[in-house]
Design an enzyme around this catalytic site. Structure first.
Site, PDB file in Angstrom:
ATOM      1  N   SER A   6      -7.445 -11.057  -7.260  1.00  0.00           N
ATOM      2  CA  SER A   6      -6.431 -10.977  -6.201  1.00  0.00           C
ATOM      3  C   SER A   6      -7.064 -11.062  -4.825  1.00  0.00           C
ATOM      4  O   SER A   6      -7.881 -10.217  -4.443  1.00  0.00           O
ATOM      5  CB  SER A   6      -5.648  -9.671  -6.311  1.00  0.00           C
ATOM      6  OG  SER A   6      -4.905  -9.492  -5.120  1.00  0.00           O
ATOM      7  N   HIS A  31      -5.126 -15.131  -7.617  1.00  0.00           N
ATOM      8  CA  HIS A  31      -3.866 -14.409  -7.448  1.00  0.00           C
ATOM      9  C   HIS A  31      -3.609 -14.195  -5.956  1.00  0.00           C
ATOM     10  O   HIS A  31      -4.449 -13.640  -5.245  1.00  0.00           O
ATOM     11  CB  HIS A  31      -3.974 -13.069  -8.186  1.00  0.00           C
ATOM     12  CG  HIS A  31      -2.702 -12.305  -8.255  1.00  0.00           C
ATOM     13  ND1 HIS A  31      -1.706 -12.588  -9.173  1.00  0.00           N
ATOM     14  CD2 HIS A  31      -2.248 -11.252  -7.529  1.00  0.00           C
ATOM     15  CE1 HIS A  31      -0.711 -11.735  -9.014  1.00  0.00           C
ATOM     16  NE2 HIS A  31      -1.009 -10.919  -8.014  1.00  0.00           N
ATOM     17  N   ASP A  33      -1.144 -12.568  -3.260  1.00  0.00           N
ATOM     18  CA  ASP A  33      -0.096 -11.562  -3.080  1.00  0.00           C
ATOM     19  C   ASP A  33       0.601 -11.743  -1.740  1.00  0.00           C
ATOM     20  O   ASP A  33       0.032 -11.436  -0.694  1.00  0.00           O
ATOM     21  CB  ASP A  33      -0.714 -10.163  -3.127  1.00  0.00           C
ATOM     22  CG  ASP A  33      -1.124  -9.771  -4.530  1.00  0.00           C
ATOM     23  OD1 ASP A  33      -0.256  -9.786  -5.419  1.00  0.00           O
ATOM     24  OD2 ASP A  33      -2.319  -9.459  -4.724  1.00  0.00           O
ATOM     25  N   MET A  35       3.435 -10.526   0.748  1.00  0.00           N
ATOM     26  CA  MET A  35       4.237  -9.325   1.017  1.00  0.00           C
ATOM     27  C   MET A  35       4.914  -9.441   2.372  1.00  0.00           C
ATOM     28  O   MET A  35       4.291  -9.889   3.336  1.00  0.00           O
ATOM     29  CB  MET A  35       3.333  -8.090   1.036  1.00  0.00           C
ATOM     30  CG  MET A  35       2.498  -7.914  -0.215  1.00  0.00           C
ATOM     31  SD  MET A  35       1.515  -6.422  -0.065  1.00  0.00           S
ATOM     32  CE  MET A  35       0.592  -6.517  -1.607  1.00  0.00           C
ATOM     33  N   HIS A  64       2.162 -14.555  -6.182  1.00  0.00           N
ATOM     34  CA  HIS A  64       2.980 -13.390  -6.525  1.00  0.00           C
ATOM     35  C   HIS A  64       3.812 -13.016  -5.301  1.00  0.00           C
ATOM     36  O   HIS A  64       3.284 -12.464  -4.334  1.00  0.00           O
ATOM     37  CB  HIS A  64       2.039 -12.243  -6.947  1.00  0.00           C
ATOM     38  CG  HIS A  64       2.722 -10.958  -7.257  1.00  0.00           C
ATOM     39  ND1 HIS A  64       2.025  -9.772  -7.396  1.00  0.00           N
ATOM     40  CD2 HIS A  64       4.018 -10.654  -7.492  1.00  0.00           C
ATOM     41  CE1 HIS A  64       2.870  -8.801  -7.694  1.00  0.00           C
ATOM     42  NE2 HIS A  64       4.092  -9.308  -7.737  1.00  0.00           N
ATOM     43  N   MET A  66       6.160 -10.870  -3.330  1.00  0.00           N
ATOM     44  CA  MET A  66       6.781  -9.547  -3.175  1.00  0.00           C
ATOM     45  C   MET A  66       7.588  -9.594  -1.886  1.00  0.00           C
ATOM     46  O   MET A  66       7.252  -8.962  -0.874  1.00  0.00           O
ATOM     47  CB  MET A  66       5.682  -8.472  -3.130  1.00  0.00           C
ATOM     48  CG  MET A  66       5.063  -8.240  -4.494  1.00  0.00           C
ATOM     49  SD  MET A  66       3.497  -7.355  -4.395  1.00  0.00           S
ATOM     50  CE  MET A  66       2.408  -8.753  -4.108  1.00  0.00           C
ATOM     51  N   MET A 135       3.953  -5.137 -13.555  1.00  0.00           N
ATOM     52  CA  MET A 135       3.188  -4.379 -12.553  1.00  0.00           C
ATOM     53  C   MET A 135       2.705  -3.079 -13.177  1.00  0.00           C
ATOM     54  O   MET A 135       3.502  -2.303 -13.715  1.00  0.00           O
ATOM     55  CB  MET A 135       4.056  -4.071 -11.326  1.00  0.00           C
ATOM     56  CG  MET A 135       4.324  -5.262 -10.418  1.00  0.00           C
ATOM     57  SD  MET A 135       2.860  -6.132  -9.831  1.00  0.00           S
ATOM     58  CE  MET A 135       1.994  -4.840  -8.916  1.00  0.00           C
ATOM     59  N   GLY A 140       2.563  -3.371  -3.552  1.00  0.00           N
ATOM     60  CA  GLY A 140       2.415  -3.132  -2.113  1.00  0.00           C
ATOM     61  C   GLY A 140       0.974  -2.976  -1.651  1.00  0.00           C
ATOM     62  O   GLY A 140       0.644  -3.388  -0.554  1.00  0.00           O
ATOM     63  N   PHE A 141       0.147  -2.393  -2.502  1.00  0.00           N
ATOM     64  CA  PHE A 141      -1.219  -2.118  -2.063  1.00  0.00           C
ATOM     65  C   PHE A 141      -2.218  -2.305  -3.194  1.00  0.00           C
ATOM     66  O   PHE A 141      -1.909  -2.019  -4.354  1.00  0.00           O
ATOM     67  CB  PHE A 141      -1.323  -0.676  -1.546  1.00  0.00           C
ATOM     68  CG  PHE A 141      -0.414  -0.409  -0.381  1.00  0.00           C
ATOM     69  CD1 PHE A 141      -0.850  -0.679   0.913  1.00  0.00           C
ATOM     70  CD2 PHE A 141       0.880   0.057  -0.583  1.00  0.00           C
ATOM     71  CE1 PHE A 141       0.002  -0.474   1.999  1.00  0.00           C
ATOM     72  CE2 PHE A 141       1.740   0.271   0.492  1.00  0.00           C
ATOM     73  CZ  PHE A 141       1.295   0.004   1.788  1.00  0.00           C
ATOM     74  N   GLY A 143      -6.045  -1.344  -4.871  1.00  0.00           N
ATOM     75  CA  GLY A 143      -6.857  -0.134  -4.973  1.00  0.00           C
ATOM     76  C   GLY A 143      -6.162   1.094  -5.537  1.00  0.00           C
ATOM     77  O   GLY A 143      -6.651   2.210  -5.361  1.00  0.00           O
ATOM     78  N   ASP A 173      -0.987  -6.362 -13.476  1.00  0.00           N
ATOM     79  CA  ASP A 173      -1.468  -6.375 -12.091  1.00  0.00           C
ATOM     80  C   ASP A 173      -1.484  -4.964 -11.520  1.00  0.00           C
ATOM     81  O   ASP A 173      -0.439  -4.330 -11.382  1.00  0.00           O
ATOM     82  CB  ASP A 173      -0.514  -7.280 -11.287  1.00  0.00           C
ATOM     83  CG  ASP A 173      -0.918  -7.450  -9.834  1.00  0.00           C
ATOM     84  OD1 ASP A 173      -1.986  -6.975  -9.439  1.00  0.00           O
ATOM     85  OD2 ASP A 173      -0.127  -8.092  -9.095  1.00  0.00           O
ATOM     86  N   GLY A 174      -2.683  -4.499 -11.200  1.00  0.00           N
ATOM     87  CA  GLY A 174      -2.827  -3.224 -10.505  1.00  0.00           C
ATOM     88  C   GLY A 174      -3.694  -2.232 -11.257  1.00  0.00           C
ATOM     89  O   GLY A 174      -3.397  -1.888 -12.401  1.00  0.00           O
ATOM     90  N   GLY A 195      -8.126  -7.054  -8.200  1.00  0.00           N
ATOM     91  CA  GLY A 195      -8.475  -7.212  -6.792  1.00  0.00           C
ATOM     92  C   GLY A 195      -9.762  -6.500  -6.478  1.00  0.00           C
ATOM     93  O   GLY A 195     -10.844  -7.101  -6.471  1.00  0.00           O
ATOM     94  N   SER A 196      -9.653  -5.199  -6.274  1.00  0.00           N
ATOM     95  CA  SER A 196     -10.842  -4.435  -5.849  1.00  0.00           C
ATOM     96  C   SER A 196     -11.993  -4.518  -6.837  1.00  0.00           C
ATOM     97  O   SER A 196     -13.152  -4.532  -6.425  1.00  0.00           O
ATOM     98  CB  SER A 196     -10.482  -2.964  -5.588  1.00  0.00           C
ATOM     99  OG  SER A 196      -9.268  -2.608  -6.144  1.00  0.00           O
TER     100      SER A 196
HETATM  101  C1  DX5 Z   1      -0.345  -5.008  -5.515  1.00  0.00           C
HETATM  102  C2  DX5 Z   1      -0.761  -6.424  -5.800  1.00  0.00           C
HETATM  103  C3  DX5 Z   1      -1.994  -6.557  -6.603  1.00  0.00           C
HETATM  104  C4  DX5 Z   1      -3.230  -5.937  -5.993  1.00  0.00           C
HETATM  105  C5  DX5 Z   1      -4.093  -5.452  -7.132  1.00  0.00           C
HETATM  106  O1  DX5 Z   1       0.947  -5.006  -5.034  1.00  0.00           O
HETATM  107  O2  DX5 Z   1       0.266  -7.099  -6.500  1.00  0.00           O
HETATM  108  O3  DX5 Z   1      -2.230  -7.892  -6.982  1.00  0.00           O
HETATM  109  O4  DX5 Z   1      -3.962  -6.823  -5.195  1.00  0.00           O
HETATM  110  O5  DX5 Z   1      -5.186  -4.792  -6.599  1.00  0.00           O
HETATM  111  P1  DX5 Z   1      -6.151  -3.894  -7.480  1.00  0.00           P
HETATM  112  O6  DX5 Z   1      -6.708  -4.745  -8.567  1.00  0.00           O
HETATM  113  O7  DX5 Z   1      -7.145  -3.438  -6.477  1.00  0.00           O
HETATM  114  O8  DX5 Z   1      -5.319  -2.756  -8.042  1.00  0.00           O
HETATM  115 ZN    ZN Z   2      -0.150  -9.103  -7.327  1.00  0.00          ZN
END
Ligand code: DX5
Ligand code: ZN
Length: 216
Positions: A6, A31, A33, A35, A64, A66, A135, A140-141, A143, A173-174, A195-196
């Site tokens: 991500s 990916h 994101d 928002m 993705h 959102m 999800m 939204g975030f 980490g 995802d997440g 992501g992280s």
């Molecule tokens: C959150 C996003 C994710 C996010 C995942 O709303 O949809 O794609 O980047 O991040 P990690 O892998 O750090 O949880």
């Molecule tokens: Zn995502």
């Protein structure tokens, strides 16, 4: 399994270089994101950033959305070079029409469910989907910590896809990292967003290799 790092966890001052790094590290998808500060309480980036990255990468662009009223912006994301577009079932009253429009444009169409939305909500949409994004955190975030109860939804979804004899990918995802990935895959997921744990890793190639080693 497919791995979709991500971009949200990338260095926003060096996007093209960071994308090249995960591409060389063995990622399958990218990916992205999007928002809007309404559907989720955060603002990230939109079609112009995706379009600017497109010439720099051969990865499948896994967008993705959102955002509220996704139907207003689908054409922009297609033009920007998306290969796959995911809309949230909670974001529109007409998910079926939007999924059809995405598919008619020749892209992969996907629907996403937030943690509190029952998975059965999207069962009628399955014939229109190439993928369902479950999800595993509140959108939204990056980490955040994976919510274990969301994996029950993955199991229910995998059973429904098999019962109907469909070929639909399940993406999660997440909160996915080398300690949570085994349970996620076992539940029936075959596309992993991270992501992280990938962009944030000192060595994304070994982060991806460690994840693949946990695939049984
Ligand atoms: C959150 C996003 C994710 C996010 C995942 O709303 O949809 O794609 O980047 O991040 P990690 O892998 O750090 O949880
Ligand atoms: Zn995502």
């Amino acid at each position: 399994m497919k791995i979709s790092p991500s971009l949200l966890a990338a260095d926003f001052a060096n996007l093209a270089a960071d994308v090249a790094r995960v591409e060389a590290a063995g990622a399958d998808f990218l990916h992205l994101d999007v928002m809007d500060g309404h559907f989720v309480p955060n603002i990230s980036f939109g079609a112009p950033v995706i379009g600017a990255l497109r010439p720099h990468s051969k990865l499948l662009f896994d967008v993705h959305l959102m955002i509220e009223c996704p139907e207003r912006y689908i054409a922009d994301f297609i033009k920007a070079g998306a290969d796959s577009i995911t809309i949230h079932v909670e974001s529109t009253e007409h998910p079926d029409a939007i999924l059809k429009a995405i598919k008619e444009a020749g892209l992969r169409a996907a629907v996403s469910v937030s943690p509190k939305t029952p998975i059965e909500t999207i069962f009628p949409l399955l014939p229109l989907c190439d993928m369902v994004l479950v999800m595993t955190v509140e959108p939204g975030f990056g980490g955040q910590k994976l919510i274990p109860a969301t994996l029950d939804k993955v199991r229910g979804l995998r059973a429904e896809i098999e019962k109907k004899g469909l070929s639909v990918d399940i993406e999660a995802d997440g909160g996915i990292n080398d300690t949570t990935i085994a349970d996620v895959l076992k539940a029936g997921v075959n596309v992993i967003v991270a992501g992280s744990s990938i962009f944030g890793a000192a060595d994304p190639a070994s982060a991806i290799a460690d994840m693949r080693a946990l695939e049984q």
